[in-house]
Design an enzyme around this catalytic site. Structure first.
Site, PDB file in Angstrom:
ATOM      1  N   ARG A 190     -15.356 -16.557 -10.548  1.00  0.00           N
ATOM      2  CA  ARG A 190     -14.629 -15.469 -11.223  1.00  0.00           C
ATOM      3  C   ARG A 190     -15.511 -14.270 -11.520  1.00  0.00           C
ATOM      4  NH1 ARG A 190     -14.476 -14.725 -16.165  1.00  0.00           N
ATOM      5  NH2 ARG A 190     -14.510 -16.925 -16.739  1.00  0.00           N
TER       6      ARG A 190
ATOM      7  N   TYR B 235       1.888   4.720  -3.391  1.00  0.00           N
ATOM      8  CA  TYR B 235       2.307   3.367  -3.047  1.00  0.00           C
ATOM      9  C   TYR B 235       3.239   2.855  -4.160  1.00  0.00           C
ATOM     10  CZ  TYR B 235       2.077  -1.663  -2.528  1.00  0.00           C
ATOM     11  OH  TYR B 235       2.418  -2.979  -2.403  1.00  0.00           O
TER      12      TYR B 235
ATOM     13  N   ASP C 277      -6.775   6.107  -2.917  1.00  0.00           N
ATOM     14  CA  ASP C 277      -6.357   4.899  -2.214  1.00  0.00           C
ATOM     15  C   ASP C 277      -6.520   5.181  -0.728  1.00  0.00           C
ATOM     16  OD1 ASP C 277      -4.920   2.904  -0.863  1.00  0.00           O
ATOM     17  OD2 ASP C 277      -3.523   2.624  -2.532  1.00  0.00           O
TER      18      ASP C 277
ATOM     19  N   LYS D 275      -4.273  -5.308   4.229  1.00  0.00           N
ATOM     20  CA  LYS D 275      -3.763  -4.533   5.346  1.00  0.00           C
ATOM     21  C   LYS D 275      -4.822  -4.461   6.450  1.00  0.00           C
ATOM     22  CE  LYS D 275      -0.542  -4.084   2.275  1.00  0.00           C
ATOM     23  NZ  LYS D 275      -0.452  -2.956   1.370  1.00  0.00           N
TER      24      LYS D 275
HETATM   25  C1  LIG Z   1      -0.246  -2.765   0.033  1.00  0.00           C
HETATM   26  C2  LIG Z   1      -0.818  -1.585  -0.640  1.00  0.00           C
HETATM   27  C3  LIG Z   1      -1.338  -1.688  -1.944  1.00  0.00           C
HETATM   28  C4  LIG Z   1      -1.272  -2.973  -2.740  1.00  0.00           C
HETATM   29  O1  LIG Z   1      -2.082  -3.967  -2.168  1.00  0.00           O
HETATM   30  P1  LIG Z   1      -1.817  -5.556  -2.340  1.00  0.00           P
HETATM   31  O2  LIG Z   1      -2.929  -6.131  -1.551  1.00  0.00           O
HETATM   32  O3  LIG Z   1      -0.459  -5.866  -1.816  1.00  0.00           O
HETATM   33  O4  LIG Z   1      -1.932  -5.847  -3.800  1.00  0.00           O
HETATM   34  C5  LIG Z   1      -1.873  -0.537  -2.498  1.00  0.00           C
HETATM   35  N1  LIG Z   1      -1.912   0.637  -1.839  1.00  0.00           N
HETATM   36  C6  LIG Z   1      -1.424   0.765  -0.593  1.00  0.00           C
HETATM   37  C7  LIG Z   1      -1.484   2.091   0.084  1.00  0.00           C
HETATM   38  C8  LIG Z   1      -0.859  -0.336   0.042  1.00  0.00           C
HETATM   39  O5  LIG Z   1      -0.362  -0.194   1.270  1.00  0.00           O
END
Ligand SMILES: *Cc1c(COP(=O)(O)O)cnc(C)c1O
Length: 385
Positions: free
Chosen positions: A51, A105, A177, A202
């Site tokens: 953790r 997002y 992001d 992703k």
């Molecule tokens: C999917 C996504 C997130 C969130 O990520 P998770 O791994 O599903 O928690 C945040 N920002 C963008 C641009 C995303 O595509």
């Protein structure tokens, strides 16, 4: 001394790897151990425990991710949302205020709208494409600005240079992001951004088989966020860390191929009579195409488009497609397709969606690694040629 590598393709394979390799293993093994022998740590955060984000599988990813974006430090997290929420709760406290880009997002937008007030934190939305208007929303309590490299699902490319200048002028922490662009397309630290956050679920992992996140940027901030994450507990488990590490090695070849295919698909759709409009930063018709050319090394594998006949036509089209899976999420080896109004942006009110230009019939595509010819043939068939 840590070895330094010049090109991102080489960094993906070699940066941060143990030297010499663990017991001669060419691939970094999984350290499936929750705890480690005590070696005299005097701070809670230095105890070795999953953790606390400091097992060998965490540390190798931290070094590699930081190196990919030419940043000082990095931290992996249990999900993209863990990266985003832990970052925001680390740099903002009760009484503080955030400026956030208006198209975000869905999960991030929902967190700001539903949960921020309970932490005593305020926020205002600002149009990503109109930096001159940001100052009107500035308050003495504003501490940070939050943007996305490419907005989801309209693929608008934010004015990163204006955001950095604005953040510096007003002593704000800048957060981006960078999930859609990936470190192959854009490296925020090189443009002066303090922190970049990723959903590694992703492109970074790329195989649609784990959930993970990352924060990359200034060392002092990443350390603060690490301590918060250690308390909140959104840590990545070693097996997921191993899979992320394995997936990341092919990031450059995947993203470049996906970018090329997305460009071909975007050209095909733009020329099709049933299509009303295509959003892809690589198209000359894209409103921020020139900015995209300046900021990005490649335009990415995401695009969205609208059919002339709206939502019913969109659903009919989706039902006739054979190759892409109709599913939320993105950035994997297989093409995925959705209507954002029913998936990523269903957390938004219909009225809010309309205001930022997301119609209910908009279709979003995450282009996978299939042959672009096969994808285009499939799209043409479903459009009724
Ligand atoms: C999917 C996504 C997130 C969130 O990520 P998770 O791994 O599903 O928690 C945040 N920002 C963008 C641009 C995303 O595509």
């Amino acid at each position: 001394m840590e070895k330094k590598y010049k090109h991102i393709e080489t960094k993906l394979i070699h940066s941060g790897e143990p030297d010499p390799p663990v017991m001669g293993a060419v691939t970094m093994p999984i350290f499936q151990s929750s705890t480690y022998l005590y070696t005299g740590a005097t701070s809670y955060h230095d105890l070795r425990y999953i953790r606390l984000n400091n097992t060998p599988n965490h540390l190798v990813l931290h070094r590699k991710l930081a190196d990919l974006e030419n940043a000082e430090a990095a931290l992996v997290t249990a999900s993209g949302m863990a990266a985003i929420t832990t970052t925001l709760l680390s740099v903002l406290g009760p009484g503080d205020h955030l400026l956030a880009q208006d198209i975000l997002y869905g999960g991030t937008h929902d967190f700001l709208r539903s949960d921020f007030a309970s932490f005593g934190i305020g926020f205002d939305s600002v149009p990503g494409d109109d930096p001159d208007s940001w100052e009107q929303r500035l308050r003495p309590s504003t501490k940070a600005i939050y943007i996305e490299t490419m907005s989801n699902p309209l693929l608008q490319v934010v004015d990163v240079e204006a955001a950095v200048a604005f953040a510096r002028a007003h002593s704000l922490i800048s957060i981006i992001d960078n999930t859609f662009a990936t470190p192959i397309g854009f490296r925020p630290a090189e443009w002066g951004i303090d922190l970049s956050v990723h959903s590694c679920t992703k492109y970074l992992n790329g195989h649609t088989d784990i959930v993970a996140g990352a924060v990359i940027g200034r060392r002092d901030l990443v350390e603060k966020i690490t301590h918060k994450l250690n308390h909140l507990g959104g840590s990545l488990d070693p097996h997921a860390a191993f899979l992320l590490h394995r997936g990341m090695k092919t990031l450059a070849v995947r993203v470049r191929y996906q970018s090329e295919s997305a460009m071909k698909l975007a050209h095909f759709l733009e020329a099709h009579p049933a299509v009303a409009g295509v959003n892809y930063p690589g198209l000359e018709s894209h409103p921020q195409h020139q900015r995209a050319r300046k900021l990005l090394d490649c335009f990415g594998g995401m695009l969205s488009f609208e059919l002339r006949d709206g939502t019913a036509a969109a659903d009919h089209f989706l039902s006739r497609l054979r190759l892409p899976a109709i599913a939320p999420s993105l950035g994997g080896v297989e093409s995925l397709i959705t209507r954002p109004a029913t998936t990523s942006h269903s957390g938004m009110l219909a009225e809010e969606r309309r205001k930022i230009g997301i119609s209910d019939g908009l279709i979003r595509v995450s282009v996978g690694l299939e042959a672009s010819e096969d994808l285009i043939e499939d799209f043409a068939g479903a459009l009724g040629e």
